[in-house]
Design a protein around this motif. Structure first.
Motif, short mmCIF file in Angstrom:
data_model
loop_
_atom_site.label_atom_id
_atom_site.label_comp_id
_atom_site.label_asym_id
_atom_site.label_seq_id
_atom_site.Cartn_x
_atom_site.Cartn_y
_atom_site.Cartn_z
N GLN A 105 -12.40 2.88 4.77
CA GLN A 105 -12.95 2.66 3.45
C GLN A 105 -12.90 3.98 2.68
O GLN A 105 -13.42 4.99 3.15
N ALA A 125 -3.52 -5.71 -4.51
CA ALA A 125 -4.77 -6.44 -4.36
C ALA A 125 -4.66 -7.92 -4.72
O ALA A 125 -5.62 -8.64 -4.54
N ARG A 154 -1.44 -11.49 1.13
CA ARG A 154 -1.80 -10.46 2.11
C ARG A 154 -1.95 -9.14 1.37
O ARG A 154 -1.03 -8.32 1.32
N PRO A 155 -3.12 -8.88 0.80
CA PRO A 155 -3.29 -7.67 -0.01
C PRO A 155 -3.27 -6.40 0.82
O PRO A 155 -3.64 -6.40 1.99
N VAL A 168 -5.00 -3.70 -0.07
CA VAL A 168 -6.35 -3.17 -0.12
C VAL A 168 -7.33 -4.25 -0.59
O VAL A 168 -6.95 -5.20 -1.26
N GLU A 169 -8.58 -4.04 -0.22
CA GLU A 169 -9.67 -4.86 -0.74
C GLU A 169 -10.53 -3.95 -1.59
O GLU A 169 -10.89 -2.85 -1.17
N VAL A 217 -13.99 -3.07 -3.28
CA VAL A 217 -15.43 -3.34 -3.22
C VAL A 217 -16.07 -2.61 -4.39
O VAL A 217 -16.03 -1.38 -4.46
N LYS A 261 -5.98 -2.48 4.20
CA LYS A 261 -5.68 -3.63 5.05
C LYS A 261 -4.33 -3.52 5.75
O LYS A 261 -4.13 -4.17 6.77
#
Length: 168
Positions: A73, A102, A106-107, A109-110, A112, A136
């Motif tokens: 992260q 994103a 199938r990204p 990165v996620e 937040v 990811k």
């Protein structure tokens, strides 16, 4: 009246103000003259505000240049600063990510938190936009550039600027 990008609306508005002024002067209608003068002053103030807001606001990003493992992260902090004494009544701030990173099935990165926000900045104020990226997949992921968009309160003059070089 100074020109902006897409000067046709500015020309049309300046022509309308001039027509009001001419009609008022030809027919002795002082109300038409007064309305033309007020409209011209309002347009000049709006142009000045939009130009000041777009040129005196800057953004800096911390935390994106990192080499990390899958599942890590990364905290990203974006600081937006108004360097003028005039408050910026609205500014849309967006830290861009590639569409593939994103948005697909199938990204890479996620995200937040929020990387898009509308802010109000008083003179000399700094606002912070914080979000995290969770990696990811393997590969380089471009973070940025940052887009700052603003305009006058009537929607006549829209300005945007691209700041912060992309980081990977």
């Amino acid at each position: 009246m100074p020109e902006t990008n897409g000067s046709k609306p500015v020309f049309a508005i300046a022509a309308a103000v001039s027509a009001l002024l001419l009609i008022g002067m030809l027919f002795g209608a002082s109300l038409w003259v007064l309305s033309a003068i007020v409209a011209g002053i309002l347009l000049a103030i709006n142009y000045f505000l939009a130009r000041t807001w777009s040129t005196k606001t800057f953004a800096t990003r911390q935390g994106a240049d990192a080499e990390v493992k899958i599942g890590s992260q990364i905290p990203i902090s974006l600081s937006i600063t108004n360097h003028s004494k005039i408050p910026v009544l609205w500014m849309l701030v967006e830290d861009l990510l590639p569409r593939q990173a994103a948005g697909n099935l199938r990204p890479f990165v996620e995200v937040v938190g929020q990387r898009l926000q509308v802010v109000l900045l008083w003179g000399g104020e700094t606002r912070h936009l914080n979000y995290d990226l969770i990696c990811k997949r393997r590969g380089y992921i471009q973070v940025g550039p940052t887009v700052l968009e603003t305009g006058d309160l009537m929607g006549l003059y829209r300005r945007y600027r691209v700041t912060n070089k992309p980081q990977y």
